[in-house]
Design an enzyme around this catalytic site. Structure first.
Site, PDB file in Angstrom:
ATOM      1  N   THR A 185      47.639  31.414  76.041  1.00  0.00           N
ATOM      2  CA  THR A 185      47.422  30.231  75.202  1.00  0.00           C
ATOM      3  C   THR A 185      47.476  28.999  76.097  1.00  0.00           C
ATOM      4  O   THR A 185      48.099  29.027  77.160  1.00  0.00           O
ATOM      5  CB  THR A 185      48.511  30.098  74.123  1.00  0.00           C
ATOM      6  OG1 THR A 185      49.771  29.976  74.791  1.00  0.00           O
ATOM      7  CG2 THR A 185      48.554  31.310  73.228  1.00  0.00           C
ATOM      8  N   GLU A 330      46.153  34.057  69.439  1.00  0.00           N
ATOM      9  CA  GLU A 330      47.127  35.068  68.974  1.00  0.00           C
ATOM     10  C   GLU A 330      46.570  35.957  67.866  1.00  0.00           C
ATOM     11  O   GLU A 330      47.182  36.950  67.489  1.00  0.00           O
ATOM     12  CB  GLU A 330      48.391  34.372  68.434  1.00  0.00           C
ATOM     13  CG  GLU A 330      49.245  33.696  69.464  1.00  0.00           C
ATOM     14  CD  GLU A 330      48.835  32.247  69.753  1.00  0.00           C
ATOM     15  OE1 GLU A 330      47.649  31.921  69.531  1.00  0.00           O
ATOM     16  OE2 GLU A 330      49.680  31.471  70.202  1.00  0.00           O
ATOM     17  N   LYS A 439      54.680  11.369  60.292  1.00  0.00           N
ATOM     18  CA  LYS A 439      55.695  11.266  59.238  1.00  0.00           C
ATOM     19  C   LYS A 439      55.974   9.788  58.981  1.00  0.00           C
ATOM     20  O   LYS A 439      56.653   9.133  59.756  1.00  0.00           O
ATOM     21  CB  LYS A 439      56.949  12.026  59.627  1.00  0.00           C
ATOM     22  CG  LYS A 439      56.685  13.523  59.629  1.00  0.00           C
ATOM     23  CD  LYS A 439      57.802  14.340  60.227  1.00  0.00           C
ATOM     24  CE  LYS A 439      57.327  15.781  60.315  1.00  0.00           C
ATOM     25  NZ  LYS A 439      57.430  16.363  61.633  1.00  0.00           N
ATOM     26  N   TRP A 444      54.119  12.936  54.719  1.00  0.00           N
ATOM     27  CA  TRP A 444      53.230  13.388  55.791  1.00  0.00           C
ATOM     28  C   TRP A 444      51.814  12.835  55.634  1.00  0.00           C
ATOM     29  O   TRP A 444      51.256  12.828  54.540  1.00  0.00           O
ATOM     30  CB  TRP A 444      53.160  14.924  55.816  1.00  0.00           C
ATOM     31  CG  TRP A 444      54.412  15.576  56.298  1.00  0.00           C
ATOM     32  CD1 TRP A 444      55.633  14.971  56.480  1.00  0.00           C
ATOM     33  CD2 TRP A 444      54.581  16.945  56.662  1.00  0.00           C
ATOM     34  NE1 TRP A 444      56.543  15.885  56.931  1.00  0.00           N
ATOM     35  CE2 TRP A 444      55.931  17.108  57.052  1.00  0.00           C
ATOM     36  CE3 TRP A 444      53.739  18.041  56.703  1.00  0.00           C
ATOM     37  CZ2 TRP A 444      56.456  18.334  57.473  1.00  0.00           C
ATOM     38  CZ3 TRP A 444      54.246  19.269  57.117  1.00  0.00           C
ATOM     39  CH2 TRP A 444      55.591  19.408  57.503  1.00  0.00           C
TER      40      TRP A 444
HETATM   41  P1  AMP Z   1      43.332  28.459  70.453  1.00  0.00           P
HETATM   42  O1  AMP Z   1      44.267  29.574  70.471  1.00  0.00           O
HETATM   43  O2  AMP Z   1      43.203  27.745  71.764  1.00  0.00           O
HETATM   44  O3  AMP Z   1      42.002  28.808  69.883  1.00  0.00           O
HETATM   45  O4  AMP Z   1      43.949  27.352  69.466  1.00  0.00           O
HETATM   46  C1  AMP Z   1      44.288  27.656  68.153  1.00  0.00           C
HETATM   47  C2  AMP Z   1      44.497  26.397  67.364  1.00  0.00           C
HETATM   48  O5  AMP Z   1      43.299  25.639  67.287  1.00  0.00           O
HETATM   49  C3  AMP Z   1      44.887  26.612  65.937  1.00  0.00           C
HETATM   50  O6  AMP Z   1      46.252  26.889  65.795  1.00  0.00           O
HETATM   51  C4  AMP Z   1      44.490  25.290  65.291  1.00  0.00           C
HETATM   52  O7  AMP Z   1      45.474  24.293  65.503  1.00  0.00           O
HETATM   53  C5  AMP Z   1      43.266  24.913  66.061  1.00  0.00           C
HETATM   54  N1  AMP Z   1      42.067  25.290  65.309  1.00  0.00           N
HETATM   55  C6  AMP Z   1      41.292  26.372  65.474  1.00  0.00           C
HETATM   56  N2  AMP Z   1      40.255  26.350  64.626  1.00  0.00           N
HETATM   57  C7  AMP Z   1      40.377  25.230  63.877  1.00  0.00           C
HETATM   58  C8  AMP Z   1      39.633  24.644  62.822  1.00  0.00           C
HETATM   59  N3  AMP Z   1      38.508  25.178  62.350  1.00  0.00           N
HETATM   60  N4  AMP Z   1      40.097  23.489  62.288  1.00  0.00           N
HETATM   61  C9  AMP Z   1      41.220  22.903  62.752  1.00  0.00           C
HETATM   62  N5  AMP Z   1      41.956  23.408  63.754  1.00  0.00           N
HETATM   63  C10 AMP Z   1      41.546  24.548  64.313  1.00  0.00           C
END
Ligand code: AMP
Length: 542
Positions: A185, A330, A439, A444
């Site tokens: 990640t 994940e 906040k 929120w």
């Molecule tokens: P990654 O593991 O780098 O793909 O990041 C995952 C994170 O990207 C998620 O926990 C979200 O916070 C964000 N994310 C992924 N897809 C979206 C989406 N369609 N809209 C908003 N946030 C997203």
């Protein structure tokens, strides 16, 4: 009583066997790193993957070995994944957009033994590998004619190395829970954490992804994964497209609007997937060139929230269906997709766009809930938001080496770190990352919703909302805007544009204009850096 059905382990290389047998002539087309377009079939790709496996075994690699790749989306990268999996080794994708020290940290943590690298990244690898003693050999994805002078240890040209194998090889018989792939990640805070996919999770994930209410893939599709194989498992496309025998179009290293357009058109791509930044570049190219999308039917947009204006442009101006998707490294990574249910059949215009703004519903294989901070489940009413938690057979149950264990509970619920609500129809909408939500006076404010609205303004290229310290309300929103080239939007006019679209107390207290908004290695807005940049900012209301 037990069922009397066969044990047929769910193994990734069985996907390629199926593609070669049932769809052997279907093409995998690559814009190669050397330049020309290269065409292969699934049958050829399988033969070459078998040679990769054979050669890896001859070189002494085997079960559980982590084999790193630092490469764009190409057929060579794809066949290497399958070859690695075919001997029970683990492909480990590295994101070249990270700093060299971070990549070295990740490689050492995973104890990678071998590296496959693209020509583009040879200089980067030369910087990294002196810090990674476990890697003794490097295979450069090219042929002898293009092989550069390099200081990389044990460097060899891929085609030379592959030519030593005759391909007379059988995939190893593996337990389906054997590790298949690894991806770290991004780790905006703290060290990166390793996610380890299994053969079983990758196969089940691909089966989820191809369903009609998910990506809806078939052998009649031509699929272009613009999302890199090094970002969140390429959203499963390296497995799901071959599973259904879809033609694959691999864009290599050229992801600018014009290059992406060229492949979409010449290769008649029907379905493609990437983060919003990529589509911003394509739409800008279409706008300036006046070109049309002749073949594209569906575009899957995720990784960060898809702005409403983007959905509107694709669907209204170009007749391309947008599927907004949410997921995480994940989760292999798909968590939800926004395809329509029968109850939306009569929706049109803004009402339809309202639904398409959401990240959609979970396919079979993903369970989802939102809870408050005390783990009480919240109602699916489309407005009560809380922590989004998930579980399923393609969701991580731990990180490599036990990091981040507090994100997993006793019942396997994984706390995503996202804040969301779910509506009566099961459609989830992300309102924020838990650490980004503002906040204000104990209530929120969703930064994502404000950002989405702001980019709908015709003079705004990109927008980010962050919380800035306020003596009375603790935090208040500041809207940070990158104007479109040649435009100088007015602060008050921008705020007026948002007025009436959100609760009055959500309206930002000020607007700041910048030339650039910082992004993470996976294309998301880097809020930590932005907050640091504006830490001393004086709001006019303070
Ligand atoms: P990654 O593991 O780098 O793909 O990041 C995952 C994170 O990207 C998620 O926990 C979200 O916070 C964000 N994310 C992924 N897809 C979206 C989406 N369609 N809209 C908003 N946030 C997203």
């Amino acid at each position: 009583m037990q069922g009397l059905m066969q044990e047929w382990p769910l193994l990734c290389h069985k996907i390629l066997d199926h593609a070669a047998r049932q769809h052997g002539e279907r093409e995998v087309v690559t814009r190669s790193i050397e330049g020309p377009i290269v065409r292969q079939t699934y049958a050829q790709l399988r033969s070459r993957a078998l040679k990769v496996a054979q050669q890896l075994q001859r070189d002494g690699y085997g079960l559980g070995d982590r084999i790193a790749t630092l490469a764009w989306n190409t057929a060579r990268h794809l066949e290497a994944w399958y070859g690695i999996n075919g001997i029970g080794a683990v492909y480990h994708t590295l994101n070249p957009r990270l700093f060299p020290d971070q990549i070295a940290w990740i490689m050492n943590h995973a104890e990678d033994k071998l590296l496959f690298v693209d020509l583009t990244f040879v200089p980067l690898a030369e910087k990294i590998l002196p810090q990674v003693p476990s890697v003794k050999k490097v295979i450069v994805f090219t042929d002898a004619a293009h092989m550069p002078q390099t200081t990389l240890p044990g460097a060899v040209a891929y085609e030379d190395w592959l030519a030593q194998a005759d391909g007379d090889f059988q995939w190893l018989a593996l337990d389906e829970n054997t590790a298949s792939g690894m991806c770290y990640t991004s780790g905006t805070t703290g060290d990166p954490k390793g996610v380890v996919y299994s053969h079983r999770s990758n196969v089940l994930h691909a089966m989820m992804a191809v369903q009609p209410d998910a990506m809806g893939l078939s052998s009649r599709d031509a699929v272009m994964p613009v999302v890199p194989m090094f970002h969140a498992n390429a959203w499963g496309l390296a497995q799901s497209a071959p599973m259904v025998g879809a033609k694959m179009v691999m864009p290599g290293g050229k992801l600018d609007g014009e290059s992406v357009y060229e492949l979409l058109d010449t290769e008649k791509v029907s379905c493609t997937a990437a983060v919003p930044t990529v589509w911003l570049m394509l739409l800008q190219y279409l706008e300036s060139s006046g070109k049309k999308l002749h073949y594209l039917k569906r575009v899957i947009i995720g990784g960060s929230a898809c702005p409403r204006a983007m959905t509107e442009k694709f669907e209204r101006d170009f007749g391309v269906e947008v599927i907004h998707a949410w997921g995480m490294t994940e989760m292999s990574p798909l968590g939800s997709l926004c395809t329509m249910k029968p109850q939306h059949a009569n929706l049109a215009g803004d009402a339809l766009l309202d639904v398409k703004q959401k990240q959609g519903f979970a396919p079979f294989g993903v369970e989802m809930k939102v809870t408050d901070d005390d783990n009480n489940e919240l109602p699916w009413d489309g407005k009560t938001f809380g922590r989004l938690k998930v579980r399923g057979p393609a969701v991580a149950r731990a990180y490599y080496g036990g990091a981040g264990y507090e994100q997993f509970d006793d019942e396997n619920w994984f706390d995503t770190g996202d804040v969301a609500h779910i509506d009566e129809n099961g459609y989830m909408q992300v309102t924020d990352r838990a650490k980004d939500v503002i906040k204000s006076g104990g209530e929120w404010i969703s930064t994502i919703e404000l950002e989405n609205l702001a980019v709908g303004h015709p003079d705004v290229a990109e927008a980010a909302v962050i919380g800035v310290r306020h003596p009375k309300w603790d935090e208040r929103p500041l809207l940070v805007v990158v104007p479109k080239p040649g435009k100088q939007p007015d602060k008050q006019e921008l705020l007026n544009f948002l007025e009436g679209k959100v609760a009055k107390w959500w309206l930002p207290d000020d607007v700041a204009f910048v030339d650039e908004i910082p992004h993470t290695a996976t294309g998301k807005i880097q809020k930590t850096t932005l907050r640091e940049q504006f830490r001393q900012y004086q709001l006019p209301t303070a």
